[in-house]
Structure formats: structure tokens, C-alpha cells
Design a protein around this motif. Structure first.
Motif, PDB file in Angstrom:
ATOM      1  N   THR A 195       0.824  -1.203   0.000  1.00 18.08           N
ATOM      2  CA  THR A 195       0.000   0.000   0.000  1.00 18.08           C
ATOM      3  C   THR A 195       0.861   1.257   0.000  1.00 18.08           C
ATOM      4  O   THR A 195       1.800   1.375   0.793  1.00 18.08           O
ATOM      5  CB  THR A 195      -0.868   0.026   1.290  1.00 18.08           C
ATOM      6  N   ASN A 196       0.530   2.178  -0.880  1.00 19.59           N
ATOM      7  CA  ASN A 196       1.193   3.495  -0.945  1.00 19.59           C
ATOM      8  C   ASN A 196       2.718   3.427  -1.045  1.00 19.59           C
ATOM      9  O   ASN A 196       3.429   4.320  -0.565  1.00 19.59           O
ATOM     10  CB  ASN A 196       0.790   4.363   0.262  1.00 19.59           C
ATOM     11  N   SER A 197       3.188   2.361  -1.671  1.00 17.68           N
ATOM     12  CA  SER A 197       4.647   2.155  -1.721  1.00 17.68           C
ATOM     13  C   SER A 197       5.409   3.278  -2.417  1.00 17.68           C
ATOM     14  O   SER A 197       6.580   3.499  -2.122  1.00 17.68           O
ATOM     15  CB  SER A 197       4.976   0.843  -2.441  1.00 17.68           C
ATOM     16  N   SER A 198       4.749   3.993  -3.342  1.00 20.49           N
ATOM     17  CA  SER A 198       5.507   5.053  -3.999  1.00 20.49           C
ATOM     18  C   SER A 198       5.848   6.171  -3.005  1.00 20.49           C
ATOM     19  O   SER A 198       6.720   6.995  -3.261  1.00 20.49           O
ATOM     20  CB  SER A 198       4.777   5.603  -5.235  1.00 20.49           C
ATOM     21  N   GLY A 199       5.179   6.159  -1.848  1.00 23.53           N
ATOM     22  CA  GLY A 199       5.503   7.117  -0.779  1.00 23.53           C
ATOM     23  C   GLY A 199       6.890   6.882  -0.189  1.00 23.53           C
ATOM     24  O   GLY A 199       7.391   7.689   0.588  1.00 23.53           O
ATOM     25  N   MET A 200       7.508   5.777  -0.588  1.00 24.07           N
ATOM     26  CA  MET A 200       8.887   5.507  -0.167  1.00 24.07           C
ATOM     27  C   MET A 200       9.826   6.594  -0.690  1.00 24.07           C
ATOM     28  O   MET A 200      10.922   6.781  -0.184  1.00 24.07           O
ATOM     29  CB  MET A 200       9.288   4.134  -0.723  1.00 24.07           C
ATOM     30  N   LEU A 201       9.356   7.303  -1.721  1.00 22.99           N
ATOM     31  CA  LEU A 201      10.195   8.361  -2.292  1.00 22.99           C
ATOM     32  C   LEU A 201      10.475   9.470  -1.258  1.00 22.99           C
ATOM     33  O   LEU A 201      11.531  10.097  -1.297  1.00 22.99           O
ATOM     34  CB  LEU A 201       9.557   8.959  -3.551  1.00 22.99           C
ATOM     35  N   TYR A 202       9.531   9.687  -0.337  1.00 22.60           N
ATOM     36  CA  TYR A 202       9.770  10.729   0.674  1.00 22.60           C
ATOM     37  C   TYR A 202      10.978  10.365   1.535  1.00 22.60           C
ATOM     38  O   TYR A 202      11.817  11.204   1.847  1.00 22.60           O
ATOM     39  CB  TYR A 202       8.545  10.905   1.577  1.00 22.60           C
ATOM     40  N   GLU A 203      11.031   9.078   1.913  1.00 21.06           N
ATOM     41  CA  GLU A 203      12.159   8.612   2.727  1.00 21.06           C
ATOM     42  C   GLU A 203      13.458   8.658   1.913  1.00 21.06           C
ATOM     43  O   GLU A 203      14.506   9.069   2.423  1.00 21.06           O
ATOM     44  CB  GLU A 203      11.873   7.183   3.190  1.00 21.06           C
ATOM     45  N   ALA A 204      13.365   8.257   0.648  1.00 20.10           N
ATOM     46  CA  ALA A 204      14.565   8.247  -0.203  1.00 20.10           C
ATOM     47  C   ALA A 204      15.107   9.673  -0.367  1.00 20.10           C
ATOM     48  O   ALA A 204      16.316   9.909  -0.268  1.00 20.10           O
ATOM     49  CB  ALA A 204      14.227   7.640  -1.562  1.00 20.10           C
ATOM     50  N   ASN A 205      14.210  10.629  -0.582  1.00 19.95           N
ATOM     51  CA  ASN A 205      14.665  12.022  -0.721  1.00 19.95           C
ATOM     52  C   ASN A 205      15.303  12.529   0.572  1.00 19.95           C
ATOM     53  O   ASN A 205      16.288  13.270   0.552  1.00 19.95           O
ATOM     54  CB  ASN A 205      13.489  12.936  -1.095  1.00 19.95           C
ATOM     55  N   ALA A 206      14.723  12.109   1.695  1.00 18.84           N
ATOM     56  CA  ALA A 206      15.278  12.541   2.988  1.00 18.84           C
ATOM     57  C   ALA A 206      16.689  11.982   3.170  1.00 18.84           C
ATOM     58  O   ALA A 206      17.603  12.686   3.627  1.00 18.84           O
ATOM     59  CB  ALA A 206      14.367  12.068   4.118  1.00 18.84           C
ATOM     60  N   ALA A 207      16.879  10.716   2.781  1.00 21.19           N
ATOM     61  CA  ALA A 207      18.210  10.106   2.908  1.00 21.19           C
ATOM     62  C   ALA A 207      19.210  10.855   2.030  1.00 21.19           C
ATOM     63  O   ALA A 207      20.343  11.136   2.437  1.00 21.19           O
ATOM     64  CB  ALA A 207      18.149   8.633   2.508  1.00 21.19           C
ATOM     65  N   ARG A 208      18.762  11.214   0.830  1.00 22.65           N
ATOM     66  CA  ARG A 208      19.634  11.964  -0.084  1.00 22.65           C
ATOM     67  C   ARG A 208      20.034  13.308   0.546  1.00 22.65           C
ATOM     68  O   ARG A 208      21.204  13.699   0.530  1.00 22.65           O
ATOM     69  CB  ARG A 208      18.909  12.178  -1.408  1.00 22.65           C
TER      70      ARG A 208
END
Ligand SMILES: NC(=O)C1=CN([C@@H]2O[C@H](COP(=O)(O)OP(=O)(O)OC[C@H]3O[C@@H](n4cnc5c(N)ncnc54)[C@H](OP(=O)(O)O)[C@@H]3O)[C@@H](O)[C@H]2O)C=CC1
Ligand SMILES: O=C(O)[C@H](O)[C@H](O)[C@H](O)CO
Length: 258
Positions: A195-208
Motif C-alpha cells: 500500500t502506498n509504496s511510492s511514498g517511499m520516495l519521501y524517505e529516499a529524498n530525505a536520505a539523499r
């Protein structure tokens, strides 16, 4: 630890980063010593809804918060990484962690007391009702279960002057209501397994962002956040074993690996 220490890499590790507090501390200490980024992938914390919650809490728009409620109940008992203790299975590490981090987001301190009633499924933890009570008398009422039907997996923050409702799924939400109204943050390209897996992008951007700033932790889910959540989970597991022991009249089947 070898990835950070020996290979000298920065790491974003899916939740839960460890099976218990002792292991979590070893990893975080290594990241500190090696000056490498380590982020426990608590992706919830990077969703825009959570940013909004943080901002409402900072502005104290709810007045004093007295109660937090969060539920995460789903049927995933057949999944190997849930049902096998050898894979770190059980409810608190998979679902309970989301409820606990939500309470920690709001109260930002260790509770004074932790009350747990829970049960087992074979040799892993099936689910529990957890009540955290804070120094101010405020409470969090948290429920998780890996062997039930789908619950209403939402969360609510109740203050003396207002409330925030985070719609299902509260662990990766796109909708909430705050004193300032209804808010929606739709996700695009969301056709994935979870569910809502594309929301993983928020975490990825934060890590970047953290990597670009040479940070060893991200402020939205810091090492202290990991420690607090793992401390509560350890306590929860100990209490659950105790409640199960009483409930089953002496039967104690889960090994304490702490
Ligand atoms: N944020 C999110 O949306 C979600 C996060 N998660 C989290 O992601 C993590 C993984 O979940 P999920 O992808 O569903 O799990 P899976 O069981 O599908 O995958 C686990 C992977 O880990 C590998 N693996 C297992 N044990 C070892 C080991 N000892 N050494 C090296 N590799 C190993 C497996 O390899 P192999 O295939 O060879 O067995 C497999 O590729 C969990 O911690 C879960 O909590 C899960 C779901 C959603
Ligand atoms: O992190 C997650 O989202 C999980 O590991 C779950 O098992 C999943 O969301 C349950 O539906």
C-alpha cells in the motif's frame, strides 16, 4: 555493522533495524564512530501528513494532548518473515512498531509506564493492546495484530482544544484532518506490491538530503527516535511474555533473546 564499519558505507535500513535495543545500540554506535549516515527506514515519518502533524504540534493547535490512539491489524500470519522467529517474526517488529513510533512522534519522551496484554502465534508475537502512560498523565492506546481481519488502521491525536485524525493507512497516509481543515497529498505512480509504496520516495529524498549534508542521522527519524521506539518495543515484548504467562497459566514459549 560490517557494512558501516568495514565497508565504510552509509545505510538506510528497513524497519525494524534490529531485533532488540541492544542490537540497535551497537549499530547506531558504529555509525557514530565511523561518521556514516544510518537511517532506520521508518518511512511514515517522511510523509507530508507527518510534516503537518509536527507543525500542528509545534504550534500547539490542539492544546495539551491527552490521548493518542493507533491501530494496525491485518492478516499476514502466513508470511514467512512474520511467522518465523528465525526471520525476526512477530507483530511488534512489523506492525506494533508503527503504532509506537506514532505515539513517540507526539509525546517525544519515554512513557512512565507501559501496560501490555498480548498473545502468541506459535513462538512469535501475534498481537497486543499496549497502553503507554506519560508523566503528564497523557496516554497512548495502541493495538496491533498480524492474524486478524483488516482493522480500521487509522490514528488520532486528541488534545484539550482539538484533534488530528490520520486516515487509514496511518503508517503511510495521504489524508488527514487537523484544526486547519482537511488535507490530502495524493501519490502518483502507485502500482506496487505494498500500500502506498511510492511514498517511499519521501524517505529516499530525505536520505539523499542527509547524505548531501554529511549528516549521520536524519532529524525526522533520528538515532534517538530509533532508541526510544526500540526501548518501548523491548519493554512491550517483556511485558507481553509476562501477560501471556499469566493468561496461559504458566506456559512460556518465547525465548528472551535480549
Ligand atoms: N515500507 C514498506 O512499505 C514496507 C517495508 N517492509 C519491511 O521491509 C523488510 C523486508 O520485507 P519484504 O520485502 O516483504 O520481505 P521478503 O521476505 O519479501 O524479502 C526479504 C529479503 O531479505 C533477504 N534475506 C532474508 N534473510 C537474509 C539474510 N540472512 N541475509 C541476506 N538476505 C536475507 C531475502 O532473500 P531471499 O529472497 O534470498 O530469501 C529477501 O530478498 C521488512 O523489514 C519489512 O518490515 C515490508 C513491507 C512494506
Ligand atoms: O512495513 C510494512 O508496511 C509491513 O512490513 C507490513 O507487513 C505490511 O504493511 C502489512 O500490510
Amino acid at each position: 555493522m560490517d557494512i558501516i564499519g568495514t565497508a565504510g558505507k552509509s545505510v538506510v535500513c528497513e524497519k525494524p533495524m534490529a531485533m532488540n535495543l541492544k542490537q540497535a545500540k551497537l549499530v547506531l554506535d558504529t555509525a557514530k564512530t565511523e561518521k556514516r549516515l544510518f537511517m532506520e527506514g521508518c518511512w511514515s515519518r517522511f510523509f507530508p501528513v507527518y510534516d503537518l502533524i509536527r507543525s500542528e504540534m509545534d504550534k500547539r493547535t490542539l492544546g495539551e494532548v491527552r490521548m493518542v490512539q493507533a491501530n494496525f491489524c491485518v492478516q499476514i500470519a502466513h508470511v514467512d518473515r512474520i511467522k518465523k522467529i528465525s526471520m525476526g517474526g512477530g507483530g511488534v517488529l512489523d506492525l506494533g512498531i508503527y503504532c509506537i513510533q506514532f505515539a513517540c512522534l507526539v509525546f517525544k519522551e519515554m512513557p512512565e509506564s507501559i501496560t501490555v496484554v498480548g498473545g502468541l502465534m506459535g513462538d512469535v508475537d501475534e498481537g497486543a493492546c499496549v497502553i503507554l502512560k506519560y508523566r503528564s498523565g497523557a496516554m497512548a492506546n495502541l493495538t496491533y495484530h498480524v492474524n486478524s481481519g483488516m482493522g480500521n488502521n487509522s490514528a488520532v491525536i486528541l488534545g484539550q482544544k482539538g484533534r488530528i485524525e490520520v486516515d487509514e493507512p496511518f503508517h503511510c497516509p495521504t489524508r488527514c484532518r487537523t484544526p486547519s481543515g482537511e488535507h490530502e497529498f495524493p501519490l502518483k505512480d502507485n502500482d506496487y506490491n505494498f500500500t502506498n509504496s511510492s511514498g517511499m520516495l519521501y524517505e529516499a529524498n530525505a536520505a539523499r538530503d542527509s547524505l548531501l549534508k554529511d549528516e549521520i542521522e536524519h532529524p525526522k527519524y533520528s538515532h534517538a527516535d530509533s532508541i526510544m521506539v526500540h526501548s518501548i518495543m523491548d519493554e512491550t515484548s517483556t511485558k507481553k511474555r509476562a501477560s501471556y504467562r499469566i493468561y496461559r497459566n504458566g506456559a512460556m514459549r518465547v525465548k528472551n533473546d535480549a
